[in-house]
Write a protein that holds these residues in place. Structure first.
Motif, short mmCIF file in Angstrom:
data_model
loop_
_atom_site.label_atom_id
_atom_site.label_comp_id
_atom_site.label_asym_id
_atom_site.label_seq_id
_atom_site.Cartn_x
_atom_site.Cartn_y
_atom_site.Cartn_z
N VAL A 1 39.58 65.06 24.76
CA VAL A 1 40.18 66.61 24.90
C VAL A 1 41.14 66.44 26.36
N PHE A 2 40.88 65.61 27.24
CA PHE A 2 41.85 65.38 28.53
C PHE A 2 43.16 64.97 28.04
N LEU A 3 43.22 63.99 26.93
CA LEU A 3 44.53 63.53 26.55
C LEU A 3 45.29 64.39 25.75
N ILE A 4 44.40 65.41 24.92
CA ILE A 4 45.10 66.27 23.86
C ILE A 4 45.91 67.47 24.98
N LEU A 5 45.18 67.73 25.93
CA LEU A 5 45.73 68.89 26.58
C LEU A 5 46.75 68.41 27.63
N SER A 6 46.68 67.39 28.10
CA SER A 6 47.75 66.79 29.17
C SER A 6 49.03 66.55 28.27
N MET A 7 48.75 65.89 27.10
CA MET A 7 49.96 65.61 26.18
C MET A 7 50.70 66.96 25.89
N ASN A 8 49.88 68.02 25.80
CA ASN A 8 50.59 69.32 25.43
C ASN A 8 50.91 69.99 26.90
N GLY B 1 39.30 46.23 37.19
CA GLY B 1 39.78 47.27 37.82
C GLY B 1 41.12 47.05 38.42
N ALA B 2 41.31 45.53 38.79
CA ALA B 2 42.58 45.36 39.57
C ALA B 2 43.73 45.53 38.34
N LEU B 3 43.42 45.07 37.14
CA LEU B 3 44.30 45.19 36.23
C LEU B 3 44.68 46.62 35.68
N ALA B 4 43.63 47.56 35.78
CA ALA B 4 44.01 48.80 35.63
C ALA B 4 44.60 49.50 36.60
N SER B 5 44.62 49.07 37.88
CA SER B 5 45.47 49.77 38.82
C SER B 5 46.72 49.28 38.85
N PHE B 6 46.98 47.87 38.37
CA PHE B 6 48.25 47.25 38.20
C PHE B 6 49.05 48.18 37.38
N ALA B 7 48.37 48.40 36.18
CA ALA B 7 48.95 49.32 35.14
C ALA B 7 49.21 50.74 35.59
N VAL B 8 48.51 51.27 36.32
CA VAL B 8 48.93 52.57 36.86
C VAL B 8 50.22 52.41 37.62
N ILE C 1 52.75 50.26 37.10
CA ILE C 1 53.87 50.40 36.24
C ILE C 1 54.16 51.51 35.48
N PHE C 2 53.03 52.39 34.86
CA PHE C 2 53.27 53.43 34.12
C PHE C 2 53.31 54.78 34.49
N VAL C 3 52.40 55.10 35.64
CA VAL C 3 52.39 56.31 36.03
C VAL C 3 53.33 56.76 37.11
N LYS C 4 54.80 57.55 36.61
CA LYS C 4 55.57 58.02 37.51
C LYS C 4 55.61 59.38 37.82
N ASN C 5 55.87 60.09 36.60
CA ASN C 5 56.03 61.52 36.68
C ASN C 5 55.13 62.61 35.95
N SER C 6 54.22 62.07 35.49
CA SER C 6 53.22 62.48 34.39
C SER C 6 52.01 62.09 34.42
N SER C 7 50.83 63.00 34.36
CA SER C 7 49.72 62.50 34.27
C SER C 7 49.11 61.47 32.93
N VAL C 8 49.97 61.81 31.98
CA VAL C 8 49.69 61.34 30.65
C VAL C 8 49.18 59.78 30.67
N PRO C 9 50.03 58.87 31.15
CA PRO C 9 49.75 57.63 31.19
C PRO C 9 48.59 57.22 31.77
N MET C 10 48.07 57.70 32.92
CA MET C 10 46.94 57.80 33.34
C MET C 10 45.57 58.18 32.53
N VAL D 1 45.62 58.15 29.34
CA VAL D 1 45.88 57.16 28.15
C VAL D 1 45.02 55.98 28.63
N ILE D 2 45.26 55.24 29.69
CA ILE D 2 44.77 54.15 30.26
C ILE D 2 42.99 54.43 30.12
N MET D 3 42.79 55.62 30.85
CA MET D 3 41.33 55.89 30.77
C MET D 3 40.49 56.32 29.33
N THR D 4 41.35 56.81 28.52
CA THR D 4 40.88 56.84 27.30
C THR D 4 40.73 55.58 26.10
#
Length: 414
Positions: A298-305, A358-365, A367-376, A378-381
């Motif tokens: 639900v979070f992903l659908i709402l944030s993508m739109n 956890g370190a891998l996940a925060s490393f991915a953040v 790289i990908f999380v810049k100006n939108s909550s969507v990548p975050m 996506v990683i959580m999903t």
């Protein structure tokens, strides 16, 4: 009656000491965060370089878990714990006097190696001191302490940094280390006799770890728990970018949001204690992961739109973290349940898997999380659905193993 109240007092004292051992790591991570800008200025470097001290701490904690596991099984719980705490105290003192960024990065690594003796020892001692059926409840209480740390540490750190400078934070961490060392020395029983048959040569240690990983109950719940829990690391790493850069809240409001979110994780892990009177740990994990999967989709659908503002995002994250607060104590309890002789190595391996992912996940953040909550999101999903898949497949293996050993038992009786 007095005997029962004595037992209860003893129980509370043990939980408090084990809780403070568990909280040392989170405090060392969160307390100096408000000082990043000041540290960069004082050490003539950038904030990005200062954040390397956080990465070196994570690497130290992850590697140190594997080092202490065998030591705690070989020499008993107290000796390695005290040596680790001494290393932590000296490294904290070094950070108090530090004048250049590279030394600081190195000292943070050493500080982490010291602090994770406390983490691994407290988890092993829970396994030594309490009956298996009480372990998830004890972990829920420890979660309360660990959950309070990210609420209190940045706030306390902020005031200390503002009034006395960031160096003082490390002086306070050193004093905290000394107090915990004294409490552990005088307040904790010798829970485990040293096992001289455990070798400290690399080959037997690796063989021991492989033996633990091969246990279906271990790999099912350790990986389910760690993959799901990397959602928390994703949130912690993305949180400053999400609220301060994207939603433009100021540092004080950010501190309150962070505290409010920690409340979700804590209250859920306390609710878990109550629910365990009615449900089994296995049911709790499955229920929490199913709920978490629905929430992230639900979070992903709402944030993508683009349908979520600040309050909508806070609500979705609050629900997401509550599911983790329920699943985490149960996965930890079930991961360690099969082990008595090498509980230290098992808890170390569990911690290393959790922190590594956890370190891998925060490393991915990063790289990908810049100006939108969507990548975050996506990683959580991805991590949530993967954890659910590991749980479903792993439970089949556990059933098969139990059935095989049951059949073999019948064959032997025949």
């Amino acid at each position: 009656m007095s005997n029962e109240s004595n037992t209860k007092t003893k129980y509370i004292k043990l939980i408090l000491i084990l809780g403070s051992l568990t909280a040392l790591g989170p405090f060392s991570i969160d307390m100096y965060l408000p000082g990043f800008a000041g540290i960069a200025k004082d050490l003539n470097t950038s904030v990005a370089n200062v954040s390397m001290t956080l990465s070196s701490y994570f690497i130290g904690i992850s590697a140190g878990q594997l080092l202490y596991g065998p030591l705690l099984d070989r020499f008993g719980r107290k000796k390695p714990l005290f040596i680790g705490l001494l290393v932590y105290i000296l490294a904290s003192l070094g950070c108090f006097f530090v004048t250049d960024i590279n030394t600081f990065i190195g000292l943070r690594f050493i500080q982490a190696l010291g602090s994770c003796a406390a983490t691994v020892a407290s988890v092993s001692m829970v396994r030594d001191l309490f009956p298996v059926k009480d372990i998830p409840k004890v972990f829920s209480l420890l979660m309360l302490v660990v959950g309070l740390s990210p609420m209190l540490a940045p706030t306390i750190g902020g005031y200390i940094t503002a009034d006395y400078g960031w160096h003082t934070v490390f002086f306070i961490l050193m004093c905290l280390g000394i107090l915990i060392l004294l409490a552990a020395h005088f307040g904790l029983p010798n829970t485990y006799k040293p096992d001289t048959s455990i070798s400290l040569k690399p080959k037997p240690i690796i063989t021991n770890f492989i033996g633990i990983v091969k246990e279906p109950q271990f790999y099912t719940y350790a990986f389910t728990g760690a993959v799901a829990f990397s959602g928390l690391f994703t949130y912690v790493a993305a949180c400053p970018i999400l609220f301060m850069d994207i939603f433009k809240v100021d540092a004080k409001v950010y501190g309150w949001i962070f505290a409010f979110m920690s409340l979700s994780f804590i209250s859920a892990s306390q609710l878990n204690s109550v629910l365990l009177n009615r449900f089994k740990s296995e049911q709790m994990i499955f229920g929490a992961l199913i709920s978490q999967s629905v929430i992230v989709i639900v979070f992903l659908i709402l944030s993508m739109n683009g349908l979520l503002g600040l309050y909508g995002t806070i609500t979705m994250l609050f629900l997401f973290l509550a599911c983790l607060g329920i699943s985490n104590p149960n996965t930890a309890g079930l991961t360690l349940a099969p082990f008595t002789r090498n509980a230290g190595s098992a808890s170390a391996l569990m911690g290393a898997i959790q922190l590594g992912l956890g370190a891998l996940a925060s490393f991915a953040v990063g790289i990908f999380v810049k100006n939108s909550s969507v990548p975050m999101v996506v990683i959580m999903t991805v991590t949530t659905l993967l954890a659910l898949l590991i749980l479903i497949l792993g439970k089949r293996t556990i059933k098969k193993t139990t059935k095989t050993s049951h059949d073999e038992g019948i064959a032997i009786l025949d």
